[in-house]
Motif scaffolding. Structure first.
Motif, PDB file in Angstrom:
ATOM      1  N   ASN A 196     -21.019  -5.786  27.108  1.00 12.33           N
ATOM      2  CA  ASN A 196     -22.023  -6.451  27.505  1.00 12.33           C
ATOM      3  C   ASN A 196     -21.397  -6.855  29.327  1.00 12.33           C
ATOM      4  O   ASN A 196     -20.165  -6.382  29.927  1.00 12.33           O
ATOM      5  CB  ASN A 196     -22.179  -8.231  27.198  1.00 12.33           C
ATOM      6  CG  ASN A 196     -23.457  -8.515  28.341  1.00 12.33           C
ATOM      7  OD1 ASN A 196     -24.580  -7.571  28.996  1.00 12.33           O
ATOM      8  ND2 ASN A 196     -23.940 -10.051  28.437  1.00 12.33           N
ATOM      9  N   GLN A 211     -18.568  -8.572  31.392  1.00 12.25           N
ATOM     10  CA  GLN A 211     -17.492  -9.359  29.837  1.00 12.25           C
ATOM     11  C   GLN A 211     -15.550  -8.170  30.873  1.00 12.25           C
ATOM     12  O   GLN A 211     -15.877  -8.278  32.482  1.00 12.25           O
ATOM     13  CB  GLN A 211     -17.518  -9.097  28.749  1.00 12.25           C
ATOM     14  CG  GLN A 211     -18.780  -9.750  28.209  1.00 12.25           C
ATOM     15  CD  GLN A 211     -18.857  -9.470  26.815  1.00 12.25           C
ATOM     16  OE1 GLN A 211     -18.863  -8.892  26.833  1.00 12.25           O
ATOM     17  NE2 GLN A 211     -18.728 -10.712  26.040  1.00 12.25           N
ATOM     18  N   GLY A 271     -27.100  -9.361  27.285  1.00 12.78           N
ATOM     19  CA  GLY A 271     -25.926  -8.748  26.016  1.00 12.78           C
ATOM     20  C   GLY A 271     -26.850  -8.848  24.596  1.00 12.78           C
ATOM     21  O   GLY A 271     -27.969  -8.824  23.987  1.00 12.78           O
ATOM     22  N   TYR A 331     -25.065  -8.342  21.361  1.00 13.57           N
ATOM     23  CA  TYR A 331     -24.642  -9.734  20.761  1.00 13.57           C
ATOM     24  C   TYR A 331     -25.028 -10.936  20.263  1.00 13.57           C
ATOM     25  O   TYR A 331     -25.291 -11.781  21.953  1.00 13.57           O
ATOM     26  CB  TYR A 331     -22.659  -9.535  20.605  1.00 13.57           C
ATOM     27  CG  TYR A 331     -22.627  -7.994  20.050  1.00 13.57           C
ATOM     28  CD1 TYR A 331     -22.018  -7.287  18.877  1.00 13.57           C
ATOM     29  CD2 TYR A 331     -22.876  -7.296  20.461  1.00 13.57           C
ATOM     30  CE1 TYR A 331     -21.955  -5.796  18.042  1.00 13.57           C
ATOM     31  CE2 TYR A 331     -22.116  -5.416  20.820  1.00 13.57           C
ATOM     32  CZ  TYR A 331     -22.140  -5.335  19.455  1.00 13.57           C
ATOM     33  OH  TYR A 331     -21.857  -3.909  18.886  1.00 13.57           O
ATOM     34  N   GLN A 347     -23.528 -14.697  24.031  1.00 13.54           N
ATOM     35  CA  GLN A 347     -22.356 -12.730  24.614  1.00 13.54           C
ATOM     36  C   GLN A 347     -23.299 -13.040  26.271  1.00 13.54           C
ATOM     37  O   GLN A 347     -23.026 -12.255  26.839  1.00 13.54           O
ATOM     38  CB  GLN A 347     -22.647 -11.626  24.511  1.00 13.54           C
ATOM     39  CG  GLN A 347     -21.729 -11.035  24.729  1.00 13.54           C
ATOM     40  CD  GLN A 347     -21.693  -9.497  24.554  1.00 13.54           C
ATOM     41  OE1 GLN A 347     -22.680  -8.841  24.211  1.00 13.54           O
ATOM     42  NE2 GLN A 347     -21.110  -8.878  23.330  1.00 13.54           N
ATOM     43  N   ASN A 363     -19.479 -17.641  31.418  1.00 17.48           N
ATOM     44  CA  ASN A 363     -18.721 -16.179  30.300  1.00 17.48           C
ATOM     45  C   ASN A 363     -19.407 -16.746  28.560  1.00 17.48           C
ATOM     46  O   ASN A 363     -18.472 -17.970  28.457  1.00 17.48           O
ATOM     47  CB  ASN A 363     -17.852 -15.594  30.202  1.00 17.48           C
ATOM     48  CG  ASN A 363     -18.207 -14.156  31.010  1.00 17.48           C
ATOM     49  OD1 ASN A 363     -17.076 -14.461  31.846  1.00 17.48           O
ATOM     50  ND2 ASN A 363     -18.541 -12.967  30.866  1.00 17.48           N
ATOM     51  N   GLU A 379     -18.992 -16.742  24.456  1.00 18.57           N
ATOM     52  CA  GLU A 379     -17.691 -16.120  24.417  1.00 18.57           C
ATOM     53  C   GLU A 379     -17.776 -16.018  23.068  1.00 18.57           C
ATOM     54  O   GLU A 379     -17.964 -17.594  22.221  1.00 18.57           O
ATOM     55  CB  GLU A 379     -16.091 -16.714  24.662  1.00 18.57           C
ATOM     56  CG  GLU A 379     -15.788 -16.775  25.973  1.00 18.57           C
ATOM     57  CD  GLU A 379     -15.313 -15.602  26.684  1.00 18.57           C
ATOM     58  OE1 GLU A 379     -15.551 -14.402  26.201  1.00 18.57           O
ATOM     59  OE2 GLU A 379     -15.177 -15.894  27.746  1.00 18.57           O
ATOM     60  N   ASN A 380     -17.825 -15.027  21.889  1.00 18.07           N
ATOM     61  CA  ASN A 380     -18.434 -14.743  20.740  1.00 18.07           C
ATOM     62  C   ASN A 380     -16.431 -14.637  19.806  1.00 18.07           C
ATOM     63  O   ASN A 380     -17.129 -14.336  19.204  1.00 18.07           O
ATOM     64  CB  ASN A 380     -19.619 -13.863  20.749  1.00 18.07           C
ATOM     65  CG  ASN A 380     -18.558 -12.424  20.775  1.00 18.07           C
ATOM     66  OD1 ASN A 380     -17.726 -11.966  21.041  1.00 18.07           O
ATOM     67  ND2 ASN A 380     -20.143 -11.930  21.307  1.00 18.07           N
ATOM     68  N   ASN A 412     -14.017  -6.224  20.329  1.00 14.02           N
ATOM     69  CA  ASN A 412     -15.118  -6.438  20.217  1.00 14.02           C
ATOM     70  C   ASN A 412     -15.464  -4.772  20.541  1.00 14.02           C
ATOM     71  O   ASN A 412     -15.092  -3.668  20.348  1.00 14.02           O
ATOM     72  CB  ASN A 412     -15.055  -6.327  21.548  1.00 14.02           C
ATOM     73  CG  ASN A 412     -14.894  -7.958  21.635  1.00 14.02           C
ATOM     74  OD1 ASN A 412     -15.632  -9.114  21.502  1.00 14.02           O
ATOM     75  ND2 ASN A 412     -13.353  -8.479  21.752  1.00 14.02           N
TER      76      ASN A 412
END
Length: 652
Positions: free
Chosen positions: A91, A94, A176, A178, A181, A214, A216-217, A635
């Motif tokens: 994304n 990031q 994003g 995902y 994100q 951000n 965060e995943n 990622n």
């Protein structure tokens, strides 16, 4: 505040653009604009390009450039600069994985840390000051991933030939593709520059307020699902991620003043100056995770190990620093400029409590007071331009910096630069102290200083542009994956700071050359690098390349300038660093290699007067080369993304 600044800049820009009685800016000719008619009794005033100056902290000067070149294509991105050597995450907004280690800059002073969060954080030496003949506005826009946009608005004016103000705001919001994100960032800048009429006193001041949020995943949990190319997972929201409600937040505020005064009334062969620099900055980093357990393939995973809290983790790190530098300079027009200075560096890095657990004590603060003294010599005459700097602390903390740089301009087309730097650097604060709700992410250390010797050279010629760097690193600090085999099997990620006792020899050679064939051109950049070490600590790809073939021409009686082509990016396989959101840093891993996949981008750019329009299909070969493209081991790199953007300049 953020929305207000953007609206204000846009309205003010529109107001300037709508004026009928304006000065004509002509970058190409000394004659009147073609829009002038014989009915005009008085010719319009023309402001030339050399009256629109951009000045760095080191007082190097460039000019506002509204051309459309291949370099402008490379820099039309979130960072507003050529990001060769940086590998972006999925994304916009990031972090970036660093492919080219020689991009890393060093300061002998201890820094805040959390370096993975600072790619879009504008440091003091990145702020530019202006001097313009008429008010100038620049508007930047680019689409992002799904919902959102990336904008950058800049406005500058001189109220008099000696006083300039500028105000700017850069903002981004990108959803994003995902889960979890979303990115939201803002960078506000205000600058002012002042010089007295007799050039005896000058000052540059800026204020910045920046925030980077951000979600965060933690990366995807099911690599096999991604690589299977199953059509069900073309919707990336269906891929499972480790963290569904975690986020990190970095914000900072800075007041900066750099000014000088000439003691003698008139500038002559011998001049004496008093210089002062002031920098006050505070920063704040927060990691928040509402739900501690994660789910991976139907099983419960504690991604970062045991925690003191079962939910609502909220780790906060505070930091502020104040820097003062006072110097006395003697300048002789033949010998150059000699400067002697002393400085005072004070910082406070802290948490809200002291932690005591498992017979361990983790302190809550790291306060530092460092005083240094040094000298600098500058030589600027004829074709030579050199700067030699040495400083060393005289307080308990040991740091030093020797920096020698020489530039030789043979002519307008040939330039040669040589630099040697020797730094004895104090560790960044988050290496020595960190507190977290995660048990394994608490430490209090006393690492040795890093020792860095670096020799570099670069050349710009009509035949080739090349740069070379050889660095010797001792006591290199890094974050390491220390999870046991059982923890890795349970998908637990444990990262701690570490110091490499050996020596790392790093070599890089970068070459670029553009070949032109009529209206076609082929632009090439190659990077070769090698790290010699007994343990895999500094991991880089040996080869990074970017090759662009493109076509340019004028259309509609030269009213439109068109640029279109394809960009090819590639890097060889290597053990890329992985990103850890708890500490906002990359860490060394030695289990999975990424790379060896092509990235093809197609672009069509156009220029109409002083407006540049950008259209781009990023990674258009993503569905043809297989799902083996990654920005880090967990990622994926970006899928096919269609972009639109523009840069619009207004001159009153």
């Amino acid at each position: 505040m953020r929305l207000y600044c953007v609206i204000l800049l846009l309205l003010f820009s529109s107001f300037l653009f709508s004026q009928n009685k304006s000065k004509e800016l002509d970058f190409n000719t000394k004659y009147q604009s073609v829009s002038d008619t014989t009915k005009n009794k008085k010719p319009k005033k023309v402001a030339t390009i050399d009256l629109y100056r951009i000045v760095t902290l080191e007082r190097d000067t460039t000019y506002i450039d509204t051309s459309l070149t291949i370099q402008k294509e490379y820099s039309h991105n979130y960072l507003r600069k050529d990001n060769f050597g940086l590998l972006p995450f999925p994304n916009d907004g990031q972090t970036y994985n660093t492919l080219q280690y020689s991009l890393t800059e060093f300061s002998p002073y201890p820094e805040f840390g959390f370096k993975a969060k600072h790619f879009n954080y504008l440091e003091a030496n990145q702020i530019r000051y202006a001097s313009v003949a008429t008010p100038v506005t620049e508007l930047y826009f680019k689409t992002t991933q799904l919902k959102g946009q990336s904008v950058d608005s800049y406005f500058s004016l001189n109220t008099s030939p000696n006083l300039n103000f500028s105000i700017a705001y850069r903002g981004l919001r990108s959803e994003g593709k995902y889960i979890n994100q979303l990115v939201s960032t803002g960078n506000f800048r205000f600058t002012t520059s002042y010089t007295t009429k007799n050039q005896r006193y000058w000052a540059n001041f800026h204020f910045t307020q920046q925030d980077i949020l951000n979600k965060e995943n933690g990366g995807i949990t099911t690599i096999d699902d991604f690589e299977s190319e199953n059509p069900d997972y073309k919707n990336r929201q269906r891929l499972e991620v480790y963290l569904t409600d975690a986020k990190s937040f970095l914000k900072g505020k800075r007041f900066f003043l750099n000014h000088g005064f000439r003691v003698n009334n008139k500038q002559g062969v011998n001049n004496l100056y008093i210089n002062h620099q002031f920098n006050y900055e505070n920063k704040f980093f927060e990691y928040n995770q509402a739900t501690v357990p994660s789910v991976s393939s139907g099983k419960v995973v504690y991604r970062f190990g045991d925690s003191f809290k079962t939910s609502e983790i909220n780790d906060q790190t505070h930091y502020n620093r104040m820097y003062n530098k006072l110097g006395l300079s003697y300048e002789n027009t033949s010998l150059g400029k000699f400067q002697f200075f002393v400085d005072d560096f004070r910082s406070n890095y802290y948490y809200n409590q002291i932690l005591i657990f498992d017979n361990r004590t983790v302190s809550n603060a790291l306060a530092q007071k460092i005083n240094s003294a040094g000298g600098q010599y500058e030589y600027r005459k004829n074709k030579w331009n050199g700067t030699f700097l040495y400083c060393r602390s005289f307080t308990n903390q040991s740091l030093s910096n020797l920096d020698a740089k020489m530039q030789f301009d043979l002519d307008d087309k040939n330039q040669f630069t040589f630099q040697y730097q020797n730094i004895n650097k104090l560790p960044n604060n988050n290496f020595n102290l960190y507190q977290s709700s995660y048990v394994a992410y608490n430490w209090s250390n006393n690492f040795n200083n890093e020792k860095i010797n670096s020799l570099s050279a670069s050349t710009i010629t009509p035949w080739v542009n090349a740069s070379f760097q050889f660095s010797v690193l001792k006591d290199h600090l890094f974050f390491d994956d220390v999870a046991t085999a059982a923890q890795k099997l349970a998908e637990t990620q444990i990262v701690t700071p570490s110091q490499y006792a050996g020596t790392i020899n790093y070599l890089s050679l970068k070459m670029s050359k553009e070949f032109q064939f009529g209206k076609f051109a082929l632009d090439n950049t190659f990077l070769y690098q090698k790290a010699e070490q007994n343990q895999a600590v500094l991991n880089v790809p040996e080869l990074v390349t970017r090759n662009t073939i493109y076509f340019t021409d004028y259309f509609f009686k030269k009213a439109l300038y068109l640029q279109t082509g394809v960009v090819f990016n590639y890097f060889t396989k290597y053990y890329a660093n992985e990103y850890n959101p708890v500490i906002g840093e990359f860490f060394v891993q030695r289990e999975k290699q990424i790379g060896n996949f092509p990235i093809l981008d197609f672009f069509i750019n156009a220029k109409i007067q002083r407006t540049r329009i950008y259209f781009k299909a990023e990674h258009f070969n993503s569905s043809l080369s297989g799902n083996n493209f990654y920005a880090s081991p967990n990622n994926p790199y970006r899928d096919l993304t269609i972009r639109f953007g523009l840069v619009w300049n207004f001159f009153e």
